[in-house]
Scaffold this motif. Structure first.
Motif, short mmCIF file in Angstrom:
data_model
loop_
_atom_site.label_atom_id
_atom_site.label_comp_id
_atom_site.label_asym_id
_atom_site.label_seq_id
_atom_site.Cartn_x
_atom_site.Cartn_y
_atom_site.Cartn_z
N ILE A 316 0.85 -1.20 0.00
CA ILE A 316 0.00 0.00 0.00
C ILE A 316 0.88 1.24 0.00
O ILE A 316 1.76 1.39 0.86
CB ILE A 316 -0.93 0.01 1.23
N VAL A 317 0.65 2.10 -0.98
CA VAL A 317 1.39 3.37 -1.09
C VAL A 317 0.38 4.50 -0.93
O VAL A 317 -0.66 4.52 -1.61
CB VAL A 317 2.10 3.49 -2.45
N ALA A 318 0.65 5.44 -0.04
CA ALA A 318 -0.28 6.54 0.23
C ALA A 318 0.41 7.88 0.05
O ALA A 318 1.55 8.06 0.47
CB ALA A 318 -0.85 6.42 1.64
N VAL A 319 -0.31 8.81 -0.58
CA VAL A 319 0.16 10.18 -0.74
C VAL A 319 -0.92 11.10 -0.20
O VAL A 319 -2.06 11.08 -0.68
CB VAL A 319 0.44 10.52 -2.22
N ASN A 320 -0.57 11.88 0.81
CA ASN A 320 -1.53 12.79 1.43
C ASN A 320 -0.75 13.94 2.07
O ASN A 320 0.31 13.72 2.66
CB ASN A 320 -2.37 12.06 2.49
N LYS A 321 -1.29 15.14 1.96
CA LYS A 321 -0.58 16.28 2.54
C LYS A 321 -0.77 16.39 4.04
O LYS A 321 -0.07 17.18 4.71
CB LYS A 321 -1.02 17.57 1.86
N ASP A 322 -1.69 15.62 4.61
CA ASP A 322 -1.91 15.58 6.05
C ASP A 322 -1.08 14.45 6.66
O ASP A 322 -1.37 13.27 6.46
CB ASP A 322 -3.39 15.38 6.35
N ALA A 323 -0.06 14.81 7.41
CA ALA A 323 0.83 13.80 7.98
C ALA A 323 0.13 12.90 9.00
O ALA A 323 0.60 11.81 9.31
CB ALA A 323 2.02 14.48 8.64
N ASP A 324 -1.00 13.35 9.54
CA ASP A 324 -1.74 12.57 10.54
C ASP A 324 -2.89 11.76 9.94
O ASP A 324 -3.70 11.21 10.68
CB ASP A 324 -2.29 13.51 11.62
N ALA A 325 -2.96 11.71 8.63
CA ALA A 325 -4.04 10.96 7.98
C ALA A 325 -3.98 9.49 8.37
O ALA A 325 -2.89 8.88 8.35
CB ALA A 325 -3.96 11.11 6.47
N PRO A 326 -5.11 8.86 8.74
CA PRO A 326 -5.12 7.44 9.16
C PRO A 326 -4.59 6.48 8.11
O PRO A 326 -4.16 5.38 8.45
CB PRO A 326 -6.61 7.19 9.46
N ILE A 327 -4.61 6.87 6.83
CA ILE A 327 -4.15 5.97 5.78
C ILE A 327 -2.70 5.57 5.98
O ILE A 327 -2.27 4.47 5.61
CB ILE A 327 -4.34 6.62 4.38
N PHE A 328 -1.92 6.45 6.61
CA PHE A 328 -0.50 6.15 6.82
C PHE A 328 -0.29 5.03 7.84
O PHE A 328 0.78 4.43 7.88
CB PHE A 328 0.25 7.41 7.27
N GLN A 329 -1.31 4.73 8.64
CA GLN A 329 -1.18 3.67 9.64
C GLN A 329 -1.20 2.28 8.99
O GLN A 329 -0.71 1.31 9.57
CB GLN A 329 -2.31 3.78 10.66
N VAL A 330 -1.77 2.18 7.79
CA VAL A 330 -1.81 0.88 7.11
C VAL A 330 -0.90 0.85 5.88
O VAL A 330 -0.72 -0.20 5.26
CB VAL A 330 -3.25 0.52 6.68
#
Length: 354
Positions: A316-330
């Motif tokens: 899983i690769v995630a790109v988001n400008k919010d460093a606290d986005a839950p997507i980064f946990q997975v």
């Protein structure tokens, strides 16, 4: 007096001991077909049936009308070595996969065949047909099964995939299941392997009764994207856009990236509700469940309902400008950045697919 002692002993047995195992297993798989071929999700249902028991007799039920049904039956007969019989219901009543006539068909075939299990993939078709068929058979189905541990022991996710529940079926026969196709990948066969084609038999529909429910729903039309891309449910790579894409016009960047790397396009519910893309691209608990080799998420916050539909992806690769986005946990790889800068750079640097 003797009967009293026997009854006392029986009452003291554990619940597990009182469950009588099936003497012989036979499974009816409800299959979908399109363009003269069996859908991959239905073959995953056959894989699930195979995992019930090595001696399980598997029958595949197809319904429809015309040449397409005949071609699908011929394809089904040689599509999987575990299939021993293909049953076809050829009638204009099944031109479109409506739940009411299909449920009556399942009821009829079960009464004649006496199957120990009935299985369908947990897609829109299975979710539509199984509840009504279960009501007619007066049984309780087990949904979204991800692992089969025995003929009456199953594992399924609960709480949007945050926990796994082990379910033991103790009801009357048949045991009805819907399975997540991504959890039962189709085993590849050796190139030199040979197996006899399954028999193809017509279902006698002369006694197919109809109740007042038949005719209360009708087929209107099928809306789907006419693009040459991999199917979202079976793709090896999925590129998904979320609310952060901001508009349908901006979503074209997701399309371009997917086209360049040969990927399917997905979307979050927020993106679908905002009208960026049609709802057949929705990934999540109320959309499609995917498990590709690579899942790329752009502007996806990572709501629990969305993660439930893609958490089994290999990478899983995630790109988001919010460093606290839950997507980064997975995510296996995460990049805190602006997708409107990252995607153009990827389009520039990734070579064209051959």
């Amino acid at each position: 007096m003797a009967s009293g002692r026997i009854l006392f002993a029986f009452r003291n047995l554990s619940i597990t001991a009182r469950i009588t195992p099936y003497r012989s297993l036979s499974t009816l798989v409800l299959a979908e077909h399109e363009g003269g071929s069996i859908k991959t999700s239905s073959l995953s249902a056959v894989e699930a049936a195979k995992s019930l028991d090595g001696d399980n007799s598997v029958s595949l039920l197809l319904a429809g009308s015309g040449q397409s049904l005949k071609e699908a039956a011929a394809h089904a007969a040689s599509s999987h070595p575990s299939i021993s019989q293909v049953l076809i219901a050829d009638s204009d009543k099944f031109t479109y996969p409506l739940a009411e006539p299909w449920a009556r068909l399942v009821h009829l075939v079960q009464q004649r065949g006496g199957y120990s299990h009935i299985i369908a993939a947990s897609g829109s078709f299975g979710k539509n047909v199984l509840p009504r068929a279960a009501a007619l058979l007066d049984i309780s189905p087990i949904t979204d099964v991800t692992k089969i541990s025995g003929s009456n022991l199953f594992i399924r996710p609960i709480y949007a995939g945050n926990a796994l529940s082990t379910v033991r079926y103790t009801g009357s026969s048949p045991c009805m299941l819907s399975i997540r196709a991504t959890s039962f990948p189709i085993a590849s066969l050796p190139a030199d392997s040979k197996s006899d084609a399954a028999s193809i038999d017509q279902v006698d529909l002369s006694t197919l009764d109809e109740d007042d429910s038949v005719g209360k729903s009708r087929y209107i039309k099928l809306s789907s994207q006419n693009v040459e891309r991999p199917d979202l449910g079976n793709a090896h790579i999925v590129v998904t856009g979320g609310r952060g894409v901001k508009s349908a016009e901006n979503f074209k960047m997701i399309d371009k990236l997917a086209e360049k790397i040969g990927a399917a396009v997905g979307a979050t519910r927020a993106a679908v509700d905002a009208g960026f893309v049609p709802n057949d691209l929705q990934v999540g608990q109320t959309g499609k469940i995917v498990a590709p080799e690579l899942y790329m998420a752009f502007g996806v916050s990572g709501a629990i309902q969305h993660i439930a539909g893609m958490r089994d992806s290999k990478v899983i690769v995630a790109v988001n400008k919010d460093a606290d986005a839950p997507i980064f946990q997975v995510a296996d790889y995460g990049l805190v950045g602006d997708l409107f800068e990252v995607i153009p750079e990827l389009l520039e640097k990734i070579p064209e697919k051959k």
